[in-house]
Design an enzyme around this catalytic site. Structure first.
Site, PDB file in Angstrom:
ATOM      1  N   HIS A  83      -4.005  -9.061  10.672  1.00 54.01           N
ATOM      2  CA  HIS A  83      -4.923  -8.445  11.655  1.00 54.01           C
ATOM      3  C   HIS A  83      -6.140  -9.324  11.945  1.00 54.01           C
ATOM      4  CE1 HIS A  83      -2.626  -4.779  11.216  1.00 54.01           C
ATOM      5  NE2 HIS A  83      -2.902  -4.708   9.941  1.00 54.01           N
ATOM      6  N   ASN A  98      -3.426   6.545   5.621  1.00 52.94           N
ATOM      7  CA  ASN A  98      -2.503   5.895   6.550  1.00 52.94           C
ATOM      8  C   ASN A  98      -1.119   6.508   6.478  1.00 52.94           C
ATOM      9  OD1 ASN A  98      -3.114   3.935   8.357  1.00 52.94           O
ATOM     10  ND2 ASN A  98      -2.364   2.230   7.155  1.00 52.94           N
ATOM     11  N   LYS A 103       0.825  -1.225   0.000  1.00 54.68           N
ATOM     12  CA  LYS A 103       0.000   0.000   0.000  1.00 54.68           C
ATOM     13  C   LYS A 103       0.851   1.263   0.000  1.00 54.68           C
ATOM     14  CE  LYS A 103      -2.459  -0.711   3.802  1.00 54.68           C
ATOM     15  NZ  LYS A 103      -2.093  -2.072   4.187  1.00 54.68           N
TER      16      LYS A 103
END
Length: 458
Positions: free
Chosen positions: A193, A147, A124
């Site tokens: 996650h 982010n 990303k």
């Protein structure tokens, strides 16, 4: 005022912001500018730099606790992506019917800028930064957020961009409902996650596919045709957007692919000129970076950048800190900082990028990792593993039969010194932890900085 088509939530009243990090403080400032009565609440300590901003802006805040009764009178709540859904306060707010949304969702109401949104388990940051640099090079009035970089909400409040390139995590997507990406990019999906998703991969996949929600037939969806979980998820999460797949294994009429001469070929409908560039010319090498360049190239084409601009950017881009960052060559040994590799798939990409022999420094807070996918690469490329972090039992158990040496260390300096003794000329010492950092360090940046300090002290 925002375009009325963008507004889905109360536009005045009592705004509570949970979490006073970059996104929270940005959301608070935007809320204040839009006429809300704003209150910021953080269960932890607020960094001095953010406290100063809140004081300067005259925004009320509290730290080290939540005033639950006060928070429960909110008209709207913007929450930090780091706060899990199962926290009792969030559950109470949901039960009371008070909207709880992300900073990205909140800020998107107040901008008519074109939004290029990038998600995925890996790549990303690199793809986001490469796209941002490419747009800047092409003369686009572009902001960088999500982010990475400055808060999106802060930029919507105090800057004026025509286009935003947004790196968006699954945690952000979970609190986004009406948000629409003009161009949505899903790079890949690998288990990560899972502790936030009831340890169910399908829940995490559904979260990632929220990137395409609300897209129209005029929008673009860019995704990897070679990624197994993405392709399994595609029929379950349909979108009206124009599909632009990228692949290294097939030929596609529309999208990006590798031809027989290892040229990246990019074609986007209604953009007559095709783009071609040999992978040898890319500044970022490795199979994963071919994917990242394909995704960035498709976004550049969607923005109608010139081929020359794209080529110059792809040739000259320098990677972000802590992601396969070259630190030093000492005694013929290459030292590489990949501290941003906080999951197993990132480590797979890192190992795939280097030739044997590798001394791998890994470990930290294990998020339920399955190390099986690394086994073949560890067997063929890794001569030794040096463990960092408090508990490395699972790393020992996973790789004891696959490499000759697995040792624990007592600090990053100790780990680097051990690795330097194990490595010989021509080897690579690679920090690629596969784990979160917060047992020994504040974050992956501090972990990477400590690694670089230790290398330079050799």
């Amino acid at each position: 005022m925002p375009n009325i088509a963008h507004t889905y939530y109360p536009q005045s009243g009592f705004l509570v912001v949970l979490g006073a990090g970059e996104s929270g403080v940005g959301a608070a400032i935007l809320g204040k500018d839009k006429g809300f009565d704003v209150f910021v609440s953080d269960k932890g300590a607020i960094a001095d730099s953010y406290k100063e901003v809140l004081v300067q802006e005259g925004i009320a805040f509290e730290e080290l606790d939540h005033s639950v009764a006060r928070i429960m009178t909110a008209s709207l709540v913007v929450k930090s992506p780091g706060i899990p859904e199962h926290v009792p306060l969030i559950q109470e707010l949901r039960k009371a019917g008070i909207p709880v949304i992300s900073e990205i969702e909140f800020a998107a109401q107040y901008t008519d800028a074109k939004l290029f949104c990038i998600t995925g388990s890996n790549g990303k940051s690199t793809t986001t930064m490469l796209t941002y640099e490419m747009f800047k090079h092409g003369g686009v009035n572009v902001g960088l957020a999500g982010n990475i970089g400055k808060s999106f909400a802060l930029q919507v409040a105090r800057a004026s961009f025509d286009v935003y390139v947004l790196e968006i995590s699954s945690f952000m997507l979970d609190d986004m409902y009406h948000f629409r990406a003009d161009v949505a990019v899903l790079l890949n999906i690998t288990p990560d996650h899972l502790d936030r998703y009831d340890y169910k991969l399908e829940n995490y996949v559904a979260s990632k596919f929220r990137i395409v929600q609300n897209q129209t037939a005029a929008d673009y969806f860019i995704y990897c045709l070679d990624d197994e979980e993405t392709m399994k998820g595609l029929p379950l999460h349909p979108t009206k957007a124009i599909h632009l797949p990228f692949t290294q294994e097939q030929v596609v009429a529309s999208g990006a692919f590798l031809d027989e001469q290892n040229n990246i070929v990019i074609n986007v409908p209604n953009h007559k000129e095709s783009f071609t560039m040999n992978i040898e010319e890319l500044s970022l090498q490795g199979k994963h970076n071919v994917f990242n360049n394909m995704a960035s190239g498709l976004m550049a084409k969607a923005q109608e950048l010139r081929n020359q601009t794209m080529k110059e950017s792809m040739e000259s881009y320098v990677n972000i800190s802590h992601r396969l960052e070259h630190v030093a060559l000492i005694g013929g040994v290459n030292y590489i900082n990949d501290s941003k590799a906080t999951n197993v798939n990132s480590v797979w990409y890192a190992l795939e990028s280097f030739s044997p022999d590798i001394v791998l420094i890994m470990g930290g807070v294990d998020k339920g990792n399955d190390y099986e996918m690394l086994r073949d690469l560890v067997k063929s490329k890794v001569k030794a593993i040096v463990c960092i972090g408090k508990d490395n039992v699972r790393i020992h158990e996973s790789f004891e039969d696959d490499t000759d040496v697995i040792v624990n260390s007592s600090s990053m300096q100790d780990a680097v010194e051990i690795a330097s003794h194990l490595a010989t000329k021509g080897d690579t010492v690679l920090l690629s932890p596969a784990c979160a950092s917060f047992d020994w360090f504040k974050n992956y940046e501090e972990r990477g900085d400590k690694f670089k300090e230790a290398v330079m002290a050799l």
